[in-house]
Design an enzyme around this catalytic site. Sequence first.
Site, PDB file in Angstrom:
ATOM      1  N   PRO A  62      -2.609   3.431  14.804  1.00  0.00           N
ATOM      2  CA  PRO A  62      -2.918   4.855  14.719  1.00  0.00           C
ATOM      3  C   PRO A  62      -4.386   5.125  15.014  1.00  0.00           C
ATOM      4  O   PRO A  62      -5.257   4.273  14.802  1.00  0.00           O
ATOM      5  CB  PRO A  62      -2.610   5.199  13.254  1.00  0.00           C
ATOM      6  CG  PRO A  62      -1.883   4.008  12.685  1.00  0.00           C
ATOM      7  CD  PRO A  62      -2.330   2.837  13.485  1.00  0.00           C
ATOM      8  N   LYS A  72      -9.276  -5.068  12.234  1.00  0.00           N
ATOM      9  CA  LYS A  72      -8.092  -4.541  12.921  1.00  0.00           C
ATOM     10  C   LYS A  72      -7.860  -5.266  14.245  1.00  0.00           C
ATOM     11  O   LYS A  72      -6.712  -5.374  14.700  1.00  0.00           O
ATOM     12  CB  LYS A  72      -8.213  -3.020  13.088  1.00  0.00           C
ATOM     13  CG  LYS A  72      -8.115  -2.267  11.752  1.00  0.00           C
ATOM     14  CD  LYS A  72      -6.766  -2.523  11.031  1.00  0.00           C
ATOM     15  CE  LYS A  72      -6.593  -1.741   9.750  1.00  0.00           C
ATOM     16  NZ  LYS A  72      -5.275  -1.929   9.108  1.00  0.00           N
ATOM     17  N   ASN A 103       0.976  -2.655   5.407  1.00  0.00           N
ATOM     18  CA  ASN A 103       0.207  -1.413   5.562  1.00  0.00           C
ATOM     19  C   ASN A 103      -1.066  -1.401   4.730  1.00  0.00           C
ATOM     20  O   ASN A 103      -2.053  -0.779   5.124  1.00  0.00           O
ATOM     21  CB  ASN A 103       1.119  -0.232   5.173  1.00  0.00           C
ATOM     22  CG  ASN A 103       0.344   1.027   4.891  1.00  0.00           C
ATOM     23  OD1 ASN A 103      -0.093   1.715   5.821  1.00  0.00           O
ATOM     24  ND2 ASN A 103       0.130   1.344   3.614  1.00  0.00           N
ATOM     25  N   LEU A 152      -6.962   8.770  14.309  1.00  0.00           N
ATOM     26  CA  LEU A 152      -7.320   9.543  13.113  1.00  0.00           C
ATOM     27  C   LEU A 152      -6.091  10.080  12.385  1.00  0.00           C
ATOM     28  O   LEU A 152      -5.367  10.917  12.934  1.00  0.00           O
ATOM     29  CB  LEU A 152      -8.142  10.766  13.510  1.00  0.00           C
ATOM     30  CG  LEU A 152      -9.602  10.619  13.878  1.00  0.00           C
ATOM     31  CD1 LEU A 152     -10.163  12.003  14.221  1.00  0.00           C
ATOM     32  CD2 LEU A 152     -10.384  10.001  12.746  1.00  0.00           C
ATOM     33  N   THR A 198      -5.540  11.047   5.530  1.00  0.00           N
ATOM     34  CA  THR A 198      -4.983  10.467   4.293  1.00  0.00           C
ATOM     35  C   THR A 198      -6.164  10.312   3.330  1.00  0.00           C
ATOM     36  O   THR A 198      -7.209  10.923   3.537  1.00  0.00           O
ATOM     37  CB  THR A 198      -4.385   9.063   4.572  1.00  0.00           C
ATOM     38  OG1 THR A 198      -5.452   8.225   5.044  1.00  0.00           O
ATOM     39  CG2 THR A 198      -3.269   9.103   5.609  1.00  0.00           C
ATOM     40  N   PHE A 236      -7.854   7.722   3.352  1.00  0.00           N
ATOM     41  CA  PHE A 236      -8.636   6.685   4.040  1.00  0.00           C
ATOM     42  C   PHE A 236     -10.142   6.968   4.042  1.00  0.00           C
ATOM     43  O   PHE A 236     -10.954   6.094   3.708  1.00  0.00           O
ATOM     44  CB  PHE A 236      -8.103   6.585   5.475  1.00  0.00           C
ATOM     45  CG  PHE A 236      -8.809   5.616   6.359  1.00  0.00           C
ATOM     46  CD1 PHE A 236      -8.461   4.263   6.359  1.00  0.00           C
ATOM     47  CD2 PHE A 236      -9.815   6.035   7.224  1.00  0.00           C
ATOM     48  CE1 PHE A 236      -9.113   3.367   7.202  1.00  0.00           C
ATOM     49  CE2 PHE A 236     -10.459   5.141   8.061  1.00  0.00           C
ATOM     50  CZ  PHE A 236     -10.106   3.807   8.054  1.00  0.00           C
ATOM     51  N   GLY A 276       0.829  -1.210   0.000  1.00  0.00           N
ATOM     52  CA  GLY A 276       0.000   0.000   0.000  1.00  0.00           C
ATOM     53  C   GLY A 276       0.857   1.250   0.000  1.00  0.00           C
ATOM     54  O   GLY A 276       0.555   2.230   0.683  1.00  0.00           O
ATOM     55  N   TYR A 279     -14.888  -3.224  10.019  1.00  0.00           N
ATOM     56  CA  TYR A 279     -13.525  -2.675   9.955  1.00  0.00           C
ATOM     57  C   TYR A 279     -12.812  -2.898  11.299  1.00  0.00           C
ATOM     58  O   TYR A 279     -11.663  -3.346  11.338  1.00  0.00           O
ATOM     59  CB  TYR A 279     -13.552  -1.181   9.602  1.00  0.00           C
ATOM     60  CG  TYR A 279     -12.173  -0.555   9.615  1.00  0.00           C
ATOM     61  CD1 TYR A 279     -11.220  -0.905   8.657  1.00  0.00           C
ATOM     62  CD2 TYR A 279     -11.811   0.361  10.604  1.00  0.00           C
ATOM     63  CE1 TYR A 279      -9.945  -0.346   8.679  1.00  0.00           C
ATOM     64  CE2 TYR A 279     -10.532   0.925  10.633  1.00  0.00           C
ATOM     65  CZ  TYR A 279      -9.605   0.564   9.665  1.00  0.00           C
ATOM     66  OH  TYR A 279      -8.345   1.101   9.687  1.00  0.00           O
TER      67      TYR A 279
END
Length: 248
Positions: free
Chosen positions: A179, A153, A83, A181, A184, A186, A9, A149
């Site tokens: 991380p 994670k 990533n 917020l 990017t 995202f 990524g 999501y």
Amino acid sequence: MKKTAIVTGATSGIGMAICRRFIAAGYRVVATGRNKVALDALSDEFGDDIITLEFDVRDRSEAASALASLPSDWADIDILVNNAGLALGLEPQFEGDFDDWDAMVDTNIKGLLTMTRLVVPAMIERGAGHVVNIGSVAGDAAYANGSVYCATKSAVKAITDGLRIDVAHTPLRVTLLKPGLVETNFSNVRFHGDTDRASNVYKGIEPLTADDIADAALYAVQAPAHVQIAEMLILATHQANGSVIVRK
Ligand code: NDP
Ligand code: 8X3
């Protein structure tokens, strides 16, 4: 000889920032991704310090062939940065989209496992290596409308902890970066290109930048060989966890 890192990524956001930080710090990088234009731009910018590989982490045979295509003097990977990942959608679980769920599970969990399975055996054979997985504060606890999501994670956390156990008898190190917020692409991806909705995510708070996460990755890989940074939770100052964000 420079150490070699492979970053998945690498065509955007945190992955691209990690490539830049690592190259500036004296590593050379195998940058992987699906976006040929972005990969070519990285190649032009970094010349001999970078090799790019175009593949989708969900495609195991493409991933294996791409890695096998590396020139022999680039084949020994010192650092794997898993990533590549994404969130798609933000809605109650009972309204979730099956295709969005498949893409998140296939990329964030299975893609990461594929890369690990392909790269780590040679690290074990050589007795050297470091795996850095990009998890998230979202993996610590579910937040409203983000359950799938968050689950991917959480899986990254379990997979990272499991790998650390499985290689504890070797010199390999395993790091999880979580991380909060980070501004990017995202949220544009999460909201399927709805840029207004995406920009609201970062309103009223100074979010992290991709460079902040790249700094953390560099810190972990540059720690002395006897120091294993197992996990780092990196939040914006006004974010307390996945659900508590204080906005002005
Ligand atoms: P970006 O959308 O900016 O970057 C995501 C990168 O992952 C892109 O290069 C994208 O490539 C790549 N990618 C996605 N799917 C695939 C795939 N199937 N195969 C290969 N590459 C793929 O977002 P971020 O930089 O923010 O995200 C990077 C990681 O950080 C993700 O794992 C994300 O979950 C995690 N994270 C992000 C946070 C944030 O707030 N931004 C916070 C916590 C964790 P392409 O352009 O081709 O889609
Ligand atoms: C990305 C951070 O809080 O948007 O993993 O899920 S969050």
